[in-house]
Scaffold this motif. Structure first.
Motif, PDB file in Angstrom:
ATOM      1  N   THR A 119     -10.485  -0.084   6.435  1.00  0.00           N
ATOM      2  CA  THR A 119      -9.411  -1.026   6.787  1.00  0.00           C
ATOM      3  C   THR A 119      -8.516  -1.205   5.581  1.00  0.00           C
ATOM      4  O   THR A 119      -8.997  -1.519   4.487  1.00  0.00           O
ATOM      5  N   ALA A 120      -7.227  -0.998   5.764  1.00  0.00           N
ATOM      6  CA  ALA A 120      -6.256  -1.214   4.693  1.00  0.00           C
ATOM      7  C   ALA A 120      -5.985  -2.712   4.620  1.00  0.00           C
ATOM      8  O   ALA A 120      -5.511  -3.311   5.588  1.00  0.00           O
ATOM      9  N   ASN A 121      -6.318  -3.308   3.465  1.00  0.00           N
ATOM     10  CA  ASN A 121      -6.119  -4.756   3.311  1.00  0.00           C
ATOM     11  C   ASN A 121      -4.758  -5.014   2.660  1.00  0.00           C
ATOM     12  O   ASN A 121      -4.388  -4.322   1.714  1.00  0.00           O
TER      13      ASN A 121
HETATM   14 MG   LIG Z   1     -10.627  -2.823   3.926  1.00  0.00          MG
END
Ligand SMILES: [Mg+2]
Ligand SMILES: Cc1cc2nc3c(=O)[nH]c(=O)nc-3n(C[C@H](O)[C@H](O)[C@H](O)COP(=O)(O)O)c2cc1C
Ligand SMILES: Nc1ncnc2c1ncn2[C@@H]1O[C@H](COP(=O)(O)OP(=O)(O)O)[C@@H](O)[C@H]1O
Length: 209
Positions: A44-46
């Motif tokens: 997951t790209a935060n």
């Molecule tokens: Mg992430």
């Protein structure tokens, strides 16, 4: 805790996003707790969530679907024709909240980017073995623009890691089916006959200065 009730295959109205959606969020991709890939097999790209309550009080904690673009200055997307230096719009599913399974004390915005809708879904039901979620080359620090198009569900705690992963797999399928509807697909594919508002939102999505 999540109930055992079967889940709806789509979320949000068929006629297209209703206010407050689409909601625009953007930011550089930052480091999270390192659990997405390692524990769950779901990267997951935060992006920063610091000013979310102030700028977007309408965004309650929960799971959403939408579309994303990454700054092509630092991320070149691989396509079947090779790598491209123009931004590409991709489908996404995201969580905004405290990850009750992990009991985080700070809110995070975590975006899982899915393959283009023209490709087979890696998260479709009934595939053999463990689900293989979409994985791209890392793009930390790249600017990410996100248009949230609809709400899927609240965040839950789970009895096991496997139960959390299975629910996120279903989220990917709900997001995919939801985005395949004409009034949502237009955010992903320029059909040449989109409304002025959709075209304005797509222009924002694809602009990186
Ligand atoms: Mg992430
Ligand atoms: C679509 C989606 C739904 C999620 N739903 C939940 C949830 O219901 N409960 C929860 O505790 N975490 C949920 N998560 C968050 C995962 O636990 C999280 O992505 C993971 O902890 C990775 O965090 P990291 O980026 O800090 O490494 C969800 C994540 C995604 C992408
Ligand atoms: N499909 C994808 N969706 C989102 N991020 C991805 C994807 N594929 C690879 N990544 C990369 O993986 C990173 C996220 O992995 P994750 O294990 O969640 O680490 P972190 O805890 O630092 O967020 C993203 O920042 C991005 O660079």
């Amino acid at each position: 805790m999540r109930s055992d009730k079967p889940r709806d295959p789509v979320a949000g109205p068929d006629a297209g996003p209703e206010p407050p959606y689409p909601v625009r969020l953007s930011g550089p991709v930052i480091k999270g707790f390192g659990r997405g890939s390692k524990d769950l097999g779901i990267p997951t790209a935060n992006i920063p969530a610091d000013d979310l309550s102030e700028k977007h009080p309408e965004l309650t904690t929960g799971v959403y679907y939408g579309v994303v673009a990454l700054d092509p200055k630092t991320y070149q997307h691989e396509t079947s024709e090779g790598s491209t230096s123009t931004a590409v719009v991709l489908p996404a599913v995201l969580s905004i909240g405290y990850n009750p399974f992990y009991k985080n004390t700070v809110r995070s915005v975590e975006i899982h980017i899915m393959p283009a809708l023209t490709e087979p879904s890696p998260t479709a039901a009934g595939q053999e073995g463990q689900t293989k979620f979409n994985r791209l080359p890392d793009f930390y620090k790249t600017k990410l623009n996100l248009l949230i198009l609809g709400y899927i569900r609240p965040e839950f705690d789970y009895v096991s890691l496997e139960a959390l992963v299975e629910d996120i797999r279903v989220d990917c399928e709900v997001a995919r089916e939801s985005l395949l509807r004409e009034a949502y697909k237009c955010y992903l594919v320029d059909s040449g006959k989109m409304s002025g508002k959709v075209s304005e939102d797509r222009e924002w999505l694809l602009s990186f200065d």
